[in-house]
Design a protein around this motif. Sequence first.
Motif, mmCIF file in Angstrom:
data_model
loop_
_atom_site.group_PDB
_atom_site.id
_atom_site.type_symbol
_atom_site.label_atom_id
_atom_site.label_comp_id
_atom_site.label_asym_id
_atom_site.label_seq_id
_atom_site.Cartn_x
_atom_site.Cartn_y
_atom_site.Cartn_z
ATOM 1 N N ASP A 27 0.811 -1.220 0.000
ATOM 2 C CA ASP A 27 0.000 0.000 0.000
ATOM 3 C C ASP A 27 0.844 1.269 0.000
ATOM 4 O O ASP A 27 0.366 2.337 0.354
ATOM 5 C CB ASP A 27 -0.947 -0.002 1.208
ATOM 6 N N THR A 28 2.099 1.152 -0.392
ATOM 7 C CA THR A 28 2.976 2.312 -0.502
ATOM 8 C C THR A 28 3.045 2.715 -1.970
ATOM 9 O O THR A 28 3.283 1.877 -2.840
ATOM 10 C CB THR A 28 4.379 1.982 0.046
ATOM 11 N N VAL A 29 2.822 4.005 -2.244
ATOM 12 C CA VAL A 29 2.768 4.510 -3.610
ATOM 13 C C VAL A 29 3.666 5.742 -3.730
ATOM 14 O O VAL A 29 3.591 6.651 -2.904
ATOM 15 C CB VAL A 29 1.323 4.895 -4.011
ATOM 16 N N VAL A 30 4.502 5.767 -4.767
ATOM 17 C CA VAL A 30 5.415 6.885 -5.006
ATOM 18 C C VAL A 30 5.283 7.327 -6.457
ATOM 19 O O VAL A 30 5.258 6.498 -7.366
ATOM 20 C CB VAL A 30 6.881 6.488 -4.711
ATOM 21 N N ALA A 51 0.670 11.528 3.225
ATOM 22 C CA ALA A 51 0.809 10.170 2.711
ATOM 23 C C ALA A 51 0.538 9.140 3.795
ATOM 24 O O ALA A 51 0.117 8.022 3.515
ATOM 25 C CB ALA A 51 2.203 9.955 2.121
ATOM 26 N N ALA A 52 0.777 9.514 5.042
ATOM 27 C CA ALA A 52 0.525 8.611 6.166
ATOM 28 C C ALA A 52 -0.783 8.959 6.872
ATOM 29 O O ALA A 52 -1.065 8.453 7.951
ATOM 30 C CB ALA A 52 1.686 8.680 7.154
ATOM 31 N N GLY A 53 -1.570 9.862 6.277
ATOM 32 C CA GLY A 53 -2.853 10.237 6.863
ATOM 33 C C GLY A 53 -2.735 11.264 7.974
ATOM 34 O O GLY A 53 -3.644 11.403 8.791
ATOM 35 N N LYS A 54 -1.627 12.009 8.007
ATOM 36 C CA LYS A 54 -1.428 13.032 9.034
ATOM 37 C C LYS A 54 -1.384 14.396 8.370
ATOM 38 O O LYS A 54 -0.840 14.538 7.285
ATOM 39 C CB LYS A 54 -0.126 12.777 9.795
ATOM 40 N N PHE A 55 -1.937 15.389 9.029
ATOM 41 C CA PHE A 55 -1.940 16.733 8.485
ATOM 42 C C PHE A 55 -1.372 17.677 9.520
ATOM 43 O O PHE A 55 -1.801 17.678 10.677
ATOM 44 C CB PHE A 55 -3.362 17.153 8.100
ATOM 45 N N PRO A 56 -0.369 18.501 9.134
ATOM 46 C CA PRO A 56 0.239 19.411 10.096
ATOM 47 C C PRO A 56 -0.794 20.402 10.621
ATOM 48 O O PRO A 56 -1.598 20.915 9.870
ATOM 49 C CB PRO A 56 1.327 20.127 9.297
ATOM 50 N N GLY A 57 -0.727 20.647 11.899
ATOM 51 C CA GLY A 57 -1.637 21.607 12.512
ATOM 52 C C GLY A 57 -0.876 22.487 13.467
ATOM 53 O O GLY A 57 0.342 22.416 13.563
ATOM 54 N N GLY A 58 -1.599 23.311 14.199
ATOM 55 C CA GLY A 58 -0.937 24.192 15.149
ATOM 56 C C GLY A 58 -0.164 25.277 14.425
ATOM 57 O O GLY A 58 -0.610 25.833 13.427
ATOM 58 N N PHE A 59 1.040 25.563 14.913
ATOM 59 C CA PHE A 59 1.850 26.645 14.344
ATOM 60 C C PHE A 59 2.338 26.304 12.940
ATOM 61 O O PHE A 59 2.341 27.141 12.061
ATOM 62 C CB PHE A 59 3.042 26.938 15.271
ATOM 63 N N THR A 72 7.781 11.823 -4.991
ATOM 64 C CA THR A 72 6.827 12.252 -3.975
ATOM 65 C C THR A 72 6.058 11.032 -3.483
ATOM 66 O O THR A 72 5.428 10.337 -4.279
ATOM 67 C CB THR A 72 5.833 13.280 -4.556
ATOM 68 N N VAL A 73 6.121 10.788 -2.188
ATOM 69 C CA VAL A 73 5.378 9.671 -1.603
ATOM 70 C C VAL A 73 3.914 10.085 -1.527
ATOM 71 O O VAL A 73 3.570 11.038 -0.832
ATOM 72 C CB VAL A 73 5.932 9.293 -0.213
ATOM 73 N N LEU A 74 3.053 9.374 -2.247
ATOM 74 C CA LEU A 74 1.626 9.690 -2.256
ATOM 75 C C LEU A 74 0.865 8.921 -1.193
ATOM 76 O O LEU A 74 -0.147 9.394 -0.674
ATOM 77 C CB LEU A 74 1.023 9.394 -3.630
ATOM 78 N N ALA A 75 1.323 7.714 -0.882
ATOM 79 C CA ALA A 75 0.694 6.897 0.154
ATOM 80 C C ALA A 75 1.758 6.050 0.826
ATOM 81 O O ALA A 75 2.589 5.451 0.145
ATOM 82 C CB ALA A 75 -0.400 6.002 -0.437
ATOM 83 N N ALA A 76 1.736 6.038 2.139
ATOM 84 C CA ALA A 76 2.689 5.238 2.903
ATOM 85 C C ALA A 76 1.911 4.326 3.835
ATOM 86 O O ALA A 76 1.102 4.805 4.625
ATOM 87 C CB ALA A 76 3.632 6.140 3.700
ATOM 88 N N ASP A 77 2.155 3.027 3.738
ATOM 89 C CA ASP A 77 1.424 2.085 4.589
ATOM 90 C C ASP A 77 2.070 1.926 5.969
ATOM 91 O O ASP A 77 1.589 1.170 6.793
ATOM 92 C CB ASP A 77 1.276 0.727 3.900
ATOM 93 N N LEU A 78 3.167 2.650 6.206
ATOM 94 C CA LEU A 78 3.888 2.640 7.484
ATOM 95 C C LEU A 78 4.488 1.272 7.808
ATOM 96 O O LEU A 78 4.882 1.021 8.932
ATOM 97 C CB LEU A 78 3.003 3.134 8.629
ATOM 98 N N VAL A 79 4.541 0.390 6.821
ATOM 99 C CA VAL A 79 5.152 -0.927 6.979
ATOM 100 C C VAL A 79 6.333 -1.053 6.028
ATOM 101 O O VAL A 79 7.413 -1.489 6.424
ATOM 102 C CB VAL A 79 4.121 -2.052 6.715
ATOM 103 N N THR A 92 10.208 -5.174 6.217
ATOM 104 C CA THR A 92 9.381 -4.123 6.808
ATOM 105 C C THR A 92 10.232 -3.312 7.784
ATOM 106 O O THR A 92 11.351 -3.697 8.122
ATOM 107 C CB THR A 92 8.184 -4.731 7.558
ATOM 108 N N HIS A 93 9.676 -2.191 8.254
ATOM 109 C CA HIS A 93 10.387 -1.366 9.240
ATOM 110 C C HIS A 93 10.715 -2.175 10.490
ATOM 111 O O HIS A 93 11.811 -2.097 11.029
ATOM 112 C CB HIS A 93 9.549 -0.142 9.630
ATOM 113 N N GLU A 94 9.757 -2.955 10.931
ATOM 114 C CA GLU A 94 9.936 -3.755 12.155
ATOM 115 C C GLU A 94 11.023 -4.808 11.965
ATOM 116 O O GLU A 94 11.846 -5.036 12.846
ATOM 117 C CB GLU A 94 8.591 -4.396 12.534
ATOM 118 N N GLU A 95 11.061 -5.436 10.801
ATOM 119 C CA GLU A 95 12.099 -6.437 10.520
ATOM 120 C C GLU A 95 13.479 -5.794 10.447
ATOM 121 O O GLU A 95 14.464 -6.378 10.890
ATOM 122 C CB GLU A 95 11.782 -7.176 9.213
ATOM 123 N N ARG A 96 13.550 -4.588 9.909
ATOM 124 C CA ARG A 96 14.838 -3.892 9.822
ATOM 125 C C ARG A 96 15.388 -3.545 11.207
ATOM 126 O O ARG A 96 16.591 -3.530 11.401
ATOM 127 C CB ARG A 96 14.700 -2.621 8.978
#
Length: 192
Positions: free
Chosen positions: A36-39, A67-75, A114-121, A165-169
Amino acid sequence: MSAVKVETRIGRHTLSIEAGKLAKQADGAVLIRYADTVVLVAAVSGENRMPADFFPLRVDYREMTYAAGKFPGGFYKREGRPTQKEILTGRLMDRPIRPLFPEHYIDEVVITATVLAADLVNDPDILSMIGASASLAISRRIPFLGPTGSVRVAKVDGQNIVNPTHEERERATLNLVVAGTEAAVLMVESEA
């Protein structure tokens, strides 16, 4: 260019490369997927307006927070300067492709991933390396003596794992990135 899609199984997932759908004004552009990772990787060339005796190649890699479903907020409402990982991934993309341009070619080339979607795995860095080569290879304007292939191999519990995966690394005793052509290995980077 009409839309083209190529798929192959690498490790546990299918690697898919699509061209001809997005970034049609670029000299070469591909959408590359693994799980589910798209670049999106695009390559553009322009005439070098500055007299130079070097090859002006610029490689940009950006992991947008959306790409990870997070949007910067605050300052901080927008993406900031590239992170250390983004800078290092740009260098990983640059190293195997730089020697594959003709020796006296000095037109400016810009490659943007540009990373369009990151599955965080699955890490998008290897996908970006493959995408950079693919976008240059399909370009009609940019002379590129590729393509290249790239892979990460990790040794976890005595077993070699392709594209871990990140965890395996984190548990790996060896983390190896290799890039090259059919004829030669162009880059090896590892930690053990």
